[in-house]
Design an enzyme around this catalytic site. Structure first.
Site, short mmCIF file in Angstrom:
data_model
loop_
_atom_site.label_atom_id
_atom_site.label_comp_id
_atom_site.label_asym_id
_atom_site.label_seq_id
_atom_site.Cartn_x
_atom_site.Cartn_y
_atom_site.Cartn_z
N SER A 1 19.25 -8.79 -9.18
CA SER A 1 18.10 -8.57 -9.50
C SER A 1 18.35 -10.08 -10.55
CB SER A 1 17.59 -7.39 -10.06
OG SER A 1 16.90 -6.84 -8.96
N GLU B 1 0.37 -1.07 -0.16
CA GLU B 1 0.01 -0.23 -0.24
C GLU B 1 0.71 1.33 0.38
OE1 GLU B 1 -2.72 -0.70 3.54
OE2 GLU B 1 -3.55 -1.95 2.41
N HIS C 1 3.09 -10.62 -9.37
CA HIS C 1 4.66 -11.06 -9.44
C HIS C 1 5.35 -9.39 -8.90
CE1 HIS C 1 8.97 -11.88 -10.61
NE2 HIS C 1 9.21 -11.04 -10.69
N SER C 2 4.73 -8.83 -8.48
CA SER C 2 5.45 -6.86 -8.37
C SER C 2 4.43 -5.77 -8.96
CB SER C 2 7.21 -6.86 -8.85
OG SER C 2 6.69 -6.58 -10.20
#
Length: 489
Positions: free
Chosen positions: A252, A166, A381-382
């Site tokens: 990443s 959020e 996923h993100s």
């Protein structure tokens, strides 16, 4: 290939001449006589040399300290095992090929190995969907303290994901990625490991850090990129690192951590440490070349590493059926000579037991282990993804409600009399307040100075980095409105 072989033989010939000149390698005649001496012996060709690895044969035929010695560990003896497995005692050994790795039986029947087994590899589980132990299951018992901590940390991870997600949507942080649906893999695997075990994560394992004592404030500091971040705000949010908790930095690029984990595990082996390496990956990472290189690397070096692969059905928007045709990922272990197991990733007890056993085998037998955990990524996923564009909503809801790993484990803890509705309400209220407070503190904490972008790599800063730093400072002075005002220049 022919050209390479010719060149390689030429290189070896020249190298051997130089080595003989330096007195490191004997002449050809002495080499041949040495070879014949050992090969005519009834014992193994390579002599056994006592060293810190035990009595192991060396790669060269002499134990002279001037030779290049490559230690062979005890478990690197595949021939005997393979011979007994594939060549029966009463078989005619003339009908078998004595090949490196063990004898291979000949057959007059042309038979191709099937692309798949008759049945899929079964999935190990301990608790059913109602939190009831399966009667025939044999599992390691956990204490009330461990069980309550496992559940509490799963709830904490769940709430942390909700609030930080959020916060990203409000523009307070730039990026976030949740573990929704995979809480059991995070917490249960961490509980089964030792604090001395090294962890090389992918990016969906913050629960391992949480279990090891990484605080909610630590998580907030990293996501907000302030000067209290242990990574000095050099990485994007959720790329955690903690040397104090033996947790390597999240990276990443896909699957790069896997071959690195094997190297780390091999160093533990060389130092005789009573620990292993746990490294995590998703099904998408298994499509990278590093995944295959790491498995082969670990099997050949017999490194004490546990590969924990989360098969959650989706590599962002790519379903598993578009990634591979094999029976999941567990079958790949055998192809590389690695002991493997498939486990219900939404069953915290099953994950705990599988990782507990895998760790013991990895350390005791000095070998890699592959664990495939079947689960489901309930969240996107993100924050850069909208999974409803490629997955049906009813599928997501089914896994979120009927197969929820946190709810399943809570049912078991409650049936043991270790948890209640009141405990749950108090925990959630407390965790929510702690997370919101951590965010407020992280937002107010000063950002790292600009100079930190150019430090900690070289002992003395090279001229090209000095030039870049000077150019950046000059650009900020000319265009101050385009740069954040809370970053000390």
């Amino acid at each position: 290939m022919a050209v390479w072989l010719v060149r390689s033989r030429t290189f070896v010939h020249i190298l051997s001449k130089k080595m003989r000149f330096l007195g490191v390698v004997p002449s050809r005649s002495s080499w041949d006589s040495s070879f014949m001496q050992y090969s005519s012996s009834s014992s193994a060709i390579l002599p056994l040399v006592d060293n810190k690895y035990g009595s192991r044969p060396y790669a060269f035929f002499d134990n002279s300290p001037t030779r290049f010695l490559v230690p062979r560990f005890k478990s690197t003896e595949p021939e005997r095992d393979l011979d007994s497995q594939y060549i029966k005692e009463d078989e005619d050994h003339d009908q078998a090929l004595d090949f490196p790795g063990g004898k291979v039986a000949f057959t007059s029947e042309m038979s191709f190995i099937s692309e798949s087994g008759d049945k899929r590899v079964p999935c190990y589980r301990v608790l059913d969907d109602n939190g009831e132990p399966i009667l025939s299951s044999n599992f390691v018992q956990v204490s009330k303290e461990v069980a309550v901590k496992m559940y509490s940390d799963m709830v904490t991870l769940q709430m942390m994901d909700t609030i930080f997600y959020e916060a990203q949507r409000q523009g307070r942080i730039s990026f976030y990625l949740t573990t929704s649906g995979e809480e059991a893999i995070n917490i249960a695997s961490a509980a089964a490991l030792s604090a001395d075990d090294l962890v090389l994560p992918q990016y969906r394992e913050p629960g391992v850090l949480l279990w090891r004592g990484f605080t909610l404030q630590d998580f907030a500091n990293q996501c907000f990129g302030n000067k209290a971040d242990s990574g000095k705000a050099r990485q994007m949010p959720i790329h955690y690192v903690s040397k104090n908790h033996n947790y390597f930095a999240v990276s990443s690029p896909m699957a790069t951590q896997l071959p690195q984990a094997v190297g780390v595990a091999y160093s533990l082996k060389m130092d005789g440490k009573n620990a292993c390496v746990a490294t995590y990956s998703g099904d998408g990472g298994s499509s990278e070349g590093d995944f295959h290189a790491a498995l082969n690397f670990s099997a050949v070096l017999e490194a004490p590493v546990v590969f924990i692969v989360r098969n959650n059905g989706w590599a962002i928007s790519t379903p598993t059926e578009e990634q591979f045709r094999s029976d999941g990922l567990v079958v790949r272990g055998r192809a590389y000579g690695i002991r493997s197991i498939r486990v219900d990733g939404n069953d915290a007890f099953a994950v705990y037991n599988a990782i507990h056993a895998a760790r013991e085998m990895a350390i005791r037998e000095q070998r890699p282990i592959l664990v495939e955990a079947l689960t489901y990524r309930v969240g996107h996923h993100s924050t850069s993804d909208d999974s409803t564009k490629y997955r049906p909503l009813n599928e997501i809801e089914y896994w979120k409600l009927a197969r929820n790993p946190v709810n399943r484990f809570r049912k078991w803890v409650e049936k043991k009399g270790w948890w209640s509705d009141r405990d749950d309400s108090e925990l959630r209220d407390s965790i929510r307040k702690q997370i919101l407070q951590a965010i407020q503190i992280a937002e107010k904490t000063e950002k790292p100075p600009l100079a930190d972008m150019f430090s900690d790599v070289y002992d003395k800063q090279p001229s090209n980095l000095q030039e870049q730093e000077n150019l950046l400072r000059e650009t900020i002075k000319r265009h101050p409105q385009d740069y954040p005002s809370d970053v000390p220049v």
